[in-house]
Design a protein around this motif. Structure first.
Motif, PDB file in Angstrom:
ATOM      1  N   PRO A  29       0.805  -1.226   0.000  1.00 25.62           N
ATOM      2  CA  PRO A  29       0.000   0.000   0.000  1.00 25.62           C
ATOM      3  C   PRO A  29       0.836   1.274   0.000  1.00 25.62           C
ATOM      4  O   PRO A  29       0.283   2.373  -0.024  1.00 25.62           O
ATOM      5  CB  PRO A  29      -0.790  -0.123   1.304  1.00 25.62           C
ATOM      6  CG  PRO A  29       0.093  -0.906   2.202  1.00 25.62           C
ATOM      7  CD  PRO A  29       0.838  -1.870   1.323  1.00 25.62           C
ATOM      8  N   GLY A  30       2.166   1.156   0.071  1.00 28.30           N
ATOM      9  CA  GLY A  30       3.010   2.336   0.074  1.00 28.30           C
ATOM     10  C   GLY A  30       4.478   1.961  -0.018  1.00 28.30           C
ATOM     11  O   GLY A  30       4.838   0.775  -0.067  1.00 28.30           O
ATOM     12  N   ALA A  31       5.340   2.968  -0.044  1.00 33.22           N
ATOM     13  CA  ALA A  31       6.779   2.742  -0.139  1.00 33.22           C
ATOM     14  C   ALA A  31       7.345   2.433   1.245  1.00 33.22           C
ATOM     15  O   ALA A  31       6.908   2.990   2.252  1.00 33.22           O
ATOM     16  CB  ALA A  31       7.467   3.974  -0.723  1.00 33.22           C
ATOM     17  N   GLY A  32       8.314   1.542   1.276  1.00 39.96           N
ATOM     18  CA  GLY A  32       8.935   1.193   2.544  1.00 39.96           C
ATOM     19  C   GLY A  32       9.780  -0.052   2.440  1.00 39.96           C
ATOM     20  O   GLY A  32      10.378  -0.327   1.390  1.00 39.96           O
ATOM     21  N   THR A  33       9.817  -0.830   3.512  1.00 43.75           N
ATOM     22  CA  THR A  33      10.651  -2.030   3.607  1.00 43.75           C
ATOM     23  C   THR A  33       9.816  -3.185   4.135  1.00 43.75           C
ATOM     24  O   THR A  33       8.943  -2.995   4.986  1.00 43.75           O
ATOM     25  CB  THR A  33      11.844  -1.801   4.554  1.00 43.75           C
ATOM     26  OG1 THR A  33      12.587  -0.667   4.108  1.00 43.75           O
ATOM     27  CG2 THR A  33      12.759  -3.011   4.586  1.00 43.75           C
ATOM     28  N   VAL A  34      10.098  -4.375   3.628  1.00 45.32           N
ATOM     29  CA  VAL A  34       9.450  -5.575   4.152  1.00 45.32           C
ATOM     30  C   VAL A  34      10.157  -5.952   5.450  1.00 45.32           C
ATOM     31  O   VAL A  34      11.306  -6.397   5.439  1.00 45.32           O
ATOM     32  CB  VAL A  34       9.516  -6.741   3.140  1.00 45.32           C
ATOM     33  CG1 VAL A  34       8.867  -7.994   3.736  1.00 45.32           C
ATOM     34  CG2 VAL A  34       8.842  -6.363   1.834  1.00 45.32           C
ATOM     35  N   ALA A  35       9.487  -5.775   6.576  1.00 49.32           N
ATOM     36  CA  ALA A  35      10.081  -6.106   7.870  1.00 49.32           C
ATOM     37  C   ALA A  35      10.047  -7.602   8.119  1.00 49.32           C
ATOM     38  O   ALA A  35      10.945  -8.153   8.755  1.00 49.32           O
ATOM     39  CB  ALA A  35       9.354  -5.372   8.997  1.00 49.32           C
ATOM     40  N   ALA A  36       9.011  -8.269   7.624  1.00 47.18           N
ATOM     41  CA  ALA A  36       8.908  -9.723   7.800  1.00 47.18           C
ATOM     42  C   ALA A  36       7.979 -10.275   6.736  1.00 47.18           C
ATOM     43  O   ALA A  36       6.840  -9.825   6.599  1.00 47.18           O
ATOM     44  CB  ALA A  36       8.398 -10.074   9.185  1.00 47.18           C
ATOM     45  N   ALA A  37       8.490 -11.230   5.972  1.00 43.16           N
ATOM     46  CA  ALA A  37       7.680 -11.905   4.952  1.00 43.16           C
ATOM     47  C   ALA A  37       7.599 -13.378   5.315  1.00 43.16           C
ATOM     48  O   ALA A  37       8.613 -14.075   5.309  1.00 43.16           O
ATOM     49  CB  ALA A  37       8.297 -11.722   3.563  1.00 43.16           C
ATOM     50  N   GLY A  88       3.433 -17.280   3.169  1.00 41.16           N
ATOM     51  CA  GLY A  88       2.717 -16.333   2.333  1.00 41.16           C
ATOM     52  C   GLY A  88       1.485 -15.732   2.959  1.00 41.16           C
ATOM     53  O   GLY A  88       0.846 -14.870   2.348  1.00 41.16           O
ATOM     54  N   HIS A  89       1.125 -16.113   4.179  1.00 44.16           N
ATOM     55  CA  HIS A  89      -0.149 -15.678   4.733  1.00 44.16           C
ATOM     56  C   HIS A  89      -0.053 -14.370   5.516  1.00 44.16           C
ATOM     57  O   HIS A  89      -1.092 -13.804   5.880  1.00 44.16           O
ATOM     58  CB  HIS A  89      -0.718 -16.763   5.646  1.00 44.16           C
ATOM     59  CG  HIS A  89      -0.058 -16.805   6.982  1.00 44.16           C
ATOM     60  ND1 HIS A  89       1.212 -17.284   7.178  1.00 44.16           N
ATOM     61  CD2 HIS A  89      -0.501 -16.381   8.207  1.00 44.16           C
ATOM     62  CE1 HIS A  89       1.523 -17.181   8.460  1.00 44.16           C
ATOM     63  NE2 HIS A  89       0.520 -16.643   9.104  1.00 44.16           N
ATOM     64  N   ALA A  90       1.150 -13.880   5.816  1.00 45.44           N
ATOM     65  CA  ALA A  90       1.263 -12.660   6.614  1.00 45.44           C
ATOM     66  C   ALA A  90       2.515 -11.891   6.232  1.00 45.44           C
ATOM     67  O   ALA A  90       3.562 -12.483   5.955  1.00 45.44           O
ATOM     68  CB  ALA A  90       1.273 -12.994   8.108  1.00 45.44           C
ATOM     69  N   PHE A  91       2.390 -10.563   6.256  1.00 45.77           N
ATOM     70  CA  PHE A  91       3.503  -9.685   5.913  1.00 45.77           C
ATOM     71  C   PHE A  91       3.539  -8.512   6.885  1.00 45.77           C
ATOM     72  O   PHE A  91       2.503  -7.941   7.227  1.00 45.77           O
ATOM     73  CB  PHE A  91       3.362  -9.144   4.487  1.00 45.77           C
ATOM     74  CG  PHE A  91       3.438 -10.203   3.431  1.00 45.77           C
ATOM     75  CD1 PHE A  91       4.640 -10.517   2.824  1.00 45.77           C
ATOM     76  CD2 PHE A  91       2.299 -10.916   3.071  1.00 45.77           C
ATOM     77  CE1 PHE A  91       4.712 -11.521   1.860  1.00 45.77           C
ATOM     78  CE2 PHE A  91       2.359 -11.915   2.111  1.00 45.77           C
ATOM     79  CZ  PHE A  91       3.571 -12.226   1.515  1.00 45.77           C
ATOM     80  N   GLY A  92       4.732  -8.165   7.314  1.00 47.57           N
ATOM     81  CA  GLY A  92       4.940  -6.982   8.129  1.00 47.57           C
ATOM     82  C   GLY A  92       5.687  -5.949   7.302  1.00 47.57           C
ATOM     83  O   GLY A  92       6.730  -6.253   6.730  1.00 47.57           O
ATOM     84  N   LEU A  93       5.144  -4.745   7.231  1.00 46.66           N
ATOM     85  CA  LEU A  93       5.744  -3.690   6.410  1.00 46.66           C
ATOM     86  C   LEU A  93       6.117  -2.505   7.286  1.00 46.66           C
ATOM     87  O   LEU A  93       5.348  -2.098   8.167  1.00 46.66           O
ATOM     88  CB  LEU A  93       4.770  -3.239   5.323  1.00 46.66           C
ATOM     89  CG  LEU A  93       4.180  -4.329   4.411  1.00 46.66           C
ATOM     90  CD1 LEU A  93       3.234  -3.704   3.398  1.00 46.66           C
ATOM     91  CD2 LEU A  93       5.270  -5.122   3.722  1.00 46.66           C
ATOM     92  N   GLN A  94       7.278  -1.944   7.045  1.00 44.90           N
ATOM     93  CA  GLN A  94       7.720  -0.703   7.682  1.00 44.90           C
ATOM     94  C   GLN A  94       7.692   0.364   6.596  1.00 44.90           C
ATOM     95  O   GLN A  94       8.573   0.422   5.740  1.00 44.90           O
ATOM     96  CB  GLN A  94       9.125  -0.856   8.246  1.00 44.90           C
ATOM     97  CG  GLN A  94       9.718   0.427   8.814  1.00 44.90           C
ATOM     98  CD  GLN A  94       9.077   0.843  10.122  1.00 44.90           C
ATOM     99  OE1 GLN A  94       9.192   0.160  11.111  1.00 44.90           O
ATOM    100  NE2 GLN A  94       8.384   1.966  10.104  1.00 44.90           N
ATOM    101  N   LEU A  95       6.639   1.190   6.596  1.00 42.09           N
ATOM    102  CA  LEU A  95       6.478   2.181   5.540  1.00 42.09           C
ATOM    103  C   LEU A  95       7.289   3.432   5.843  1.00 42.09           C
ATOM    104  O   LEU A  95       7.576   3.750   7.000  1.00 42.09           O
ATOM    105  CB  LEU A  95       4.997   2.529   5.381  1.00 42.09           C
ATOM    106  CG  LEU A  95       4.065   1.346   5.038  1.00 42.09           C
ATOM    107  CD1 LEU A  95       2.639   1.842   4.846  1.00 42.09           C
ATOM    108  CD2 LEU A  95       4.554   0.615   3.793  1.00 42.09           C
ATOM    109  N   ASP A  96       7.649   4.128   4.795  1.00 39.59           N
ATOM    110  CA  ASP A  96       8.481   5.322   4.947  1.00 39.59           C
ATOM    111  C   ASP A  96       7.802   6.415   5.747  1.00 39.59           C
ATOM    112  O   ASP A  96       8.470   7.276   6.333  1.00 39.59           O
ATOM    113  CB  ASP A  96       8.865   5.875   3.569  1.00 39.59           C
ATOM    114  CG  ASP A  96       9.886   5.000   2.859  1.00 39.59           C
ATOM    115  OD1 ASP A  96      10.405   4.075   3.514  1.00 39.59           O
ATOM    116  OD2 ASP A  96      10.156   5.230   1.665  1.00 39.59           O
TER     117      ASP A  96
END
Length: 713
Positions: free
Chosen positions: A605-613, A617-625
């Motif tokens: 949904p935005g720019a950032g970094t994948v903190a945990a993939a 495949g069922h869950a993702f943690g994103l650290q957005l800018d």
């Protein structure tokens, strides 16, 4: 640890049929496996209560537990499936079959050094460490008696208790004997442990070394002057003629190299005798012939060689310290953080004991204290942060490790449970080591201390043993400074990388109260991909509720600005309380919205970094800018599919932009398995913002506004 966790550990090492034997030490379970490739490191580390797991050379596998290892060991051995599996210490294993079943590893990064890549070198340091490890408790107890005597002398209650010619009254003399018993008979203890480790009868090794400890053996040299052995003043021997051959008679009290060398020769001899003597005669003739050969060999040759080797190593270190106490005081605390994980400190411990026995004092333990207290200071910094972040599991780990350090001088719980898992700690701890070393070095120069800080006893460097060091003021200043600097640096900089912090939060959020057990594999995979952060699934709800915001570098949102979060998938947005899972529906993991997907691809949904993939495949943690930490959970209980029907497009640490595909899933596979496809979108660090509200509910396309996130004013 519950019995089901004990069963999970056995399952992680390949099942009971793969366990040849199991032993434990102060903090670790040590498995000897039939096939080391069957052990699953990730699976083991995902088990609640497990601090880490490390494969070793020779089908060995270690599981780091901490102070409760005895209870875990008992629970494992009580499992019905473990009936008949070899257990016990090195002695039991060795006496039973001669197999080397004990495993020793001092850190998971040991493989970067010489150990782990060379089986013979690994076995050498196991031999050294396992010869001392079982008697650490006795040494620790003795060190506190020594500290008490030193404190009484400092306060003027008794005279200088260990000075030549001083006679203590019987009451205090008796107290003095309480520590002398350990050090005088230390060679016998080492001989027992070393013989057991090498595969010989430990009592035979004990008996061989006991001959050299008899008053009658020393009495053979009555009236004979002692001379330096091969020129070493620290190796004084009296030469007597026995059977027409010169026999060196030395004082073997507190010596450790002679019993180590004796056991190293006894082990192969014992195995040879077992091969050539018929089995029905081994009980009598193997011990007899071993003693017949080894007692004269040890008295004439091995014992004096051990004295000589120890004196040589001690003289080399003494020469360095004499040349420059300043350099020595800096090198020792900076070297120990790397020596201890590799097991290279065990020979140094033996030299400390030899220094005290031959010189009457030791000069290594003072600088070593700077390392220990820097280590404990770093742990204190982690404990402070854990309290502030309400991290229950880390609080428990750090509290136990700090208590073991400050009261017992034991660095293992800190080192293995925390420092080697979080790489940011080591550089800060080294600054503390350097600070303590510089204070000792400079103080030695200013005070004109020829040998630097010294102690007249072998002690564990803890708060309780500070009075054993001289000068006590300089030593106290050095260790306090080392502790404080390491603690402050860890508090100021934190101990987790952004990826580790994000992975911890996502792993906690991905497991609800009803899914803790089944999400253990998920937590383990996050831990591995994110660089080894400590994930304890049992802290799921608490971890999610208290996630701490960490704004990514480059964040441009102004204070009080309204941030809009885009929809990550096509479908219908619904209120979070309609999700068929009480953890998500109750907002335990944070506020957000859910989407009933109509598409089959999840986008960033935005720019950032994948903190945990998650590899499933069922869950993702994103650290957005923009500072938002986001969890996207595809479906409910879909972790049970173990990745079936999911095609993961990114990995932890990847840079992402708005619209970057994260995963594509097969709706048919998920629906056939009976799992809801509803996808919660959760803001994990909502405490960092004023409000988190849905923009609208109803049909959405990926990229459409989904959530309004208001920055705090």
């Amino acid at each position: 640890m519950a019995s089901n966790s004990a069963a999970e550990i056995i399952d992680a090492v390949g099942g009971p049929e793969n366990v040849a034997s199991l032993t434990h030490c102060a903090t670790r379970l040590r498995f000897q496996l039939h096939d080391g490739d069957k052990a699953d490191k990730s699976k083991a580390e995902a088990i609640p209560g497990v601090m880490g797991a490390v494969p070793q050379a020779g089908d060995r596998f270690q599981v780091v537990i901490g102070g409760g290892v005895q209870n875990v060991y008992n629970e494992i051995m009580a499992l019905p499936v473990m009936a008949g599996v070899g257990a016990g210490g090195g002695g039991a294993a060795a006496a039973g079959g001669g197999a080397d079943s004990d495993a020793d590893i001092k850190a998971r990064e040991r493989s970067k050094g010489p150990r782990g890549t060379n089986a013979w070198l690994d076995s050498l340091f196991e031999f050294l460490s396992d010869s001392f490890r079982p008697i650490l408790g006795a040494l620790l107890g003795a060190s506190l008696f020594i500290t008490f005597m030193a404190l009484m002398a400092t306060l003027g209650v008794i005279p200088a208790w260990n000075a030549p010619g001083v006679t203590l009254e019987p009451s205090w003399a008796f107290v003095n004997l309480m520590w002398q018993c350990v050090f005088v008979f230390l060679p016998l203890m080492v001989a027992y442990n070393a013989s057991a480790k090498i595969g010989a009868d430990p009592w035979v090794g004990f008996a061989i070394m006991a001959v050299l400890m008899l008053p009658g053996f020393a009495g053979l040299a009555t009236g004979v002057d002692k001379t330096p052995l091969f020129g070493f003043e620290q190796a004084q021997v009296a030469i007597v003629q026995v059977w027409g051959l010169p026999m060196p008679i030395a004082d073997y009290s507190s010596q450790v190299f002679p019993p180590l060398l004796m056991a190293a020769v006894l082990g192969p001899l014992y195995k040879l005798l077992r091969r050539i003597i018929p089995e029905n005669l081994q009980l009598i003739f193997v011990p007899f012939l071993a003693m017949l050969i080894m007692i004269p060999l040890t008295a004439f040759l091995i014992g004096p060689i051990g004295v000589y080797v120890g004196a040589g190593l001690a003289s080399a270190l003494a020469a360095i310290n004499t040349f420059s106490p300043f350099i020595f005081a800096i090198v020792i605390p900076l070297a120990y953080p790397f020596m201890v994980p590799l097991g290279l400190h065990w020979p140094i411990n033996a030299i400390m004991l030899l220094n005290i026995q031959t010189l009457g004092y030791d000069f290594i333990q003072g600088p070593m204290g700077a390392w220990n207290f820097a280590c404990f200071g770093a742990t204190a910094g982690v404990l402070f942060l854990a309290w502030r972040e309400k991290d229950k599991d880390m609080k428990q780990t750090a509290t136990g490790a700090l208590a073991a350090g400050l009261l017992g001088g034991i660095s293992e719980p800190s080192l293995y449970g925390i420092h080697l898992r979080y790489k940011r700690i080591y550089p800060r701890m080294l600054v503390g080591c350097l600070t303590g070393g510089l204070i000792i070095g400079i103080g030695s120069l200013v005070l004109g201390l020829k040998n630097g800080i010294t102690t007249q006893a072998f002690v564990f460097t803890s708060l309780l043993t500070i009075p054993a060091f001289n000068p006590i003021g300089l030593y106290s200043l050095a260790v306090i400074a080392a502790f404080a600097v390491a603690m402050i640096l860890v508090i100021l900089s934190g101990y987790k990388t952004p990826e580790q912090a994000g992975a911890t939060a996502v792993a906690a959020a991905a497991a609800g109260p009803g899914t803790v057990a089944r999400d253990a594999d998920e937590a383990a995979s996050v831990s591995n991909v994110a660089g080894g952060s400590e994930l304890l699934p049992g802290a799921a709800a608490a971890g999610a509720a208290t996630a701490v915001a960490t704004k990514a570098p480059g964040a441009t949102a102004e204070v009080g600005a309204l941030l809009q979060l885009a929809a990550p998938i096509d479908g219908t947005a619904i209120a979070l309380d309609q999700v068929p899972d009480p953890v998500f529906a109750g907002g335990v993991m944070g506020p957000g919205v859910a989407i009933e997907p109509s598409g089959d691809t999840v986008y960033s949904p935005g720019a950032g970094t994948v903190a945990a993939a998650q590899p499933t495949g069922h869950a993702f943690g994103l650290q957005l800018d923009n500072g938002i930490e986001l969890l996207i959970h595809v479906g409910i209980d879909t972790v049970n599919l173990k990745g079936e029907g999911f095609d993961v497009k990114v990995k932890t640490g990847d840079r992402i932009e708005a619209g970057t595909p994260l995963v594509t899933f097969d709706r048919a596979v998920i629906e056939k398995a009976g799992y809801p496809l509803v996808t919660p979108v959760i803001v994990l660090n909502a405490d960092a913002f004023d409000t988190v509200d849905p923009v609208k509910l109803g049909p959405v396309t990926h990229g459409d506004p989904l959530l309004d996130v208001q920055q705090k004013a």
